[in-house]
Motif scaffolding. Structure first.
Motif, PDB file in Angstrom:
ATOM      1  N   ARG A  44       2.880  -5.367  -2.774  1.00 15.73           N
ATOM      2  CA  ARG A  44       2.030  -4.280  -3.497  1.00 15.73           C
ATOM      3  C   ARG A  44       2.752  -3.061  -3.089  1.00 15.73           C
ATOM      4  N   TYR A  48       4.573   0.011  -5.116  1.00 17.84           N
ATOM      5  CA  TYR A  48       4.506   1.220  -5.052  1.00 17.84           C
ATOM      6  C   TYR A  48       5.592   2.173  -4.535  1.00 17.84           C
ATOM      7  N   PHE A 237      -7.087  -1.565  -7.342  1.00 17.23           N
ATOM      8  CA  PHE A 237      -6.286  -0.623  -8.066  1.00 17.23           C
ATOM      9  C   PHE A 237      -6.887   0.162  -8.958  1.00 17.23           C
ATOM     10  N   VAL A 240      -7.234   3.276  -7.489  1.00 14.84           N
ATOM     11  CA  VAL A 240      -6.221   4.110  -7.222  1.00 14.84           C
ATOM     12  C   VAL A 240      -5.748   4.947  -8.648  1.00 14.84           C
ATOM     13  N   VAL A 298       1.345   7.288  -9.408  1.00 14.42           N
ATOM     14  CA  VAL A 298       0.607   6.136  -9.181  1.00 14.42           C
ATOM     15  C   VAL A 298       1.194   5.559  -7.869  1.00 14.42           C
ATOM     16  N   GLY A 302      -0.676   4.932  -4.274  1.00 15.03           N
ATOM     17  CA  GLY A 302      -1.080   3.401  -3.918  1.00 15.03           C
ATOM     18  C   GLY A 302      -0.411   3.348  -2.609  1.00 15.03           C
ATOM     19  N   GLU A 306      -2.479   1.835   0.513  1.00 15.14           N
ATOM     20  CA  GLU A 306      -2.098   0.728   1.242  1.00 15.14           C
ATOM     21  C   GLU A 306      -1.914   1.097   2.713  1.00 15.14           C
ATOM     22  N   SER A 312       3.578   7.759   2.540  1.00 17.37           N
ATOM     23  CA  SER A 312       4.028   8.178   1.178  1.00 17.37           C
ATOM     24  C   SER A 312       4.748   9.224   1.008  1.00 17.37           C
TER      25      SER A 312
END
Length: 383
Positions: A44, A48, A237, A240, A298, A302, A306, A312
């Protein structure tokens, strides 16, 4: 009588065997499940990351294409950053009824009024943040604008420390420093736009807007992570997608209001007719810009969900050196030593951050293994 006793003994033996079989199965699951969950988590995260890097790079290039070929509207540039959310609705309907990706933390859902207020607040924050970026790009040279945008990583580190209890290790600090230097090198090396005619007052406005937008975006990332942990509490999900679709709807409505209130809607037809590549190219540029921003968002959400908001932002900063490389291919930009050094520094910083997560993951697996060994020996003693 003896036959009855023998039958009871056989029944007890069968029941005991079934209980032991269940215990063995439970022990086996304790050893196998963490590994399965571990690989699914990495899958995942990789997906992402690809969404974020590909979406952000493509959106940035398309945004540059919009301005290079005759686009001029600040509110339209802001509008397309959030207006592509309808393409996510089929995914929302599908995943809202599908199996959850991971175990649910808390089955209690937050109040609808709480979620509505949360989405409205995030949507308005995004609208203001995107508009400040638009003003900064309008009034500042590209080099200055990019340099100020790179400060969002430092802002995010501060907000993550206070809001998300982010711990700073030597590897994470090394990653932040290297990625910030990489982005700064690109900013210093970037070709500045002609800012002739921009007054000192407008320059100051652009400077403050860009700096404020970087801080606001970093605050948004940290607040989203905090919302997942404290309010939403659902590891799906669809959660999200909810965090992307509903604030984007609010932000889009805000942009429509701004577009009409500012009067820029009156010049859109003239802008489209005067676009160098034609009207169809103008529409396709805006449409695909909106789509790629949604893909990027997205991926961003995500990774917040996570891993963390800081992670991010690190991946988002990693995309900065990738854009000049893509610009060489699509816009025939010149490549030089500074861009190569910036790319190497960004990769080094990215590897440093990933290695810290690898170390943390190895420690977590070691703790789980020791716990399973202790629980396994306890079960054997009980048997």
């Amino acid at each position: 009588m003896e036959a009855t006793q023998e039958l009871e003994l056989q029944t007890r033996a069968i029941d005991e065997g079934e209980r032991n079989s269940h215990k063995d199965t439970s022990i086996t699951n304790q050893w196998q499940l963490p590994g399965v969950v571990h690989y699914k988590w990495w899958l995942r995260v990789i997906i992402y990351i690809l969404f974020l890097l590909a979406g952000q790079s493509a959106a940035t290039l398309l945004g540059r294409l919009y301005y290079d070929k005759g686009g001029n509207s600040k509110w339209m540039a802001t509008f397309v950053q959030s207006a592509g959310f309808p393409i996510l609705l089929p995914l929302l309907f599908f995943f809202s009824h599908s199996t959850k990706l991971t175990t649910t933390i808390n089955t209690t859902k937050p109040k609808l009024s709480t979620l509505v207020l949360l989405y409205i607040a995030f949507g308005l924050l995004l609208t203001g943040d995107n508009l400040m970026y638009s003003y900064g790009l309008l009034y500042l040279p590209v080099s200055t604008y990019s340099l100020l945008c790179a400060t969002q990583l430092a802002f995010n580190a501060i907000f993550s420390f206070f809001l998300n209890s982010q711990k700073f290790t030597p590897f994470i600090l090394n990653s932040l420093v290297l990625l910030t230097i990489s982005a700064s090198l690109l900013a210093i090396n970037a070709d500045s736009e002609n800012t002739t005619g921009v007054s000192k007052g407008k320059y100051v406005i652009g400077f403050l807007c860009t700096l404020g937008a970087s801080a606001a975006y970093s605050l948004y990332l940290s607040l989203v992570q905090l919302s997942f942990q404290k309010v939403i509490k659902r590891e799906t999900f669809s959660a999200v997608l909810d965090m992307q679709i509903y604030p984007s709807f609010v932000a889009t409505c805000g942009c429509v209001v701004g577009l009409f209130a500012s009067g820029e809607w009156k010049i859109l037809a003239k802008e489209m007719n005067g676009y160098e590549e034609g009207r169809v190219s103008y529409l396709m540029t805006l449409i695909w810009t909106a789509v790629t921003w949604q893909i990027s968002s997205v991926g961003l959400l995500g990774l917040i969900f996570e891993v963390s908001s800081l992670f991010s932002n690190v991946i988002s900063t990693l995309a900065l050196p990738a854009v000049p490389i893509l610009a060489v291919v699509f816009f025939h930009d010149k490549v030089n030593g500074v861009k190569v050094i910036a790319l190497l520094l960004a990769i080094w910083g990215f590897i440093s951050y990933i290695y810290q997560h690898y170390v943390d993951d190895a420690k977590l697996k070691a703790n789980k293994t020791s716990t399973n060994e202790v629980s396994g020996s306890t079960v054997e003693d009980q048997i």
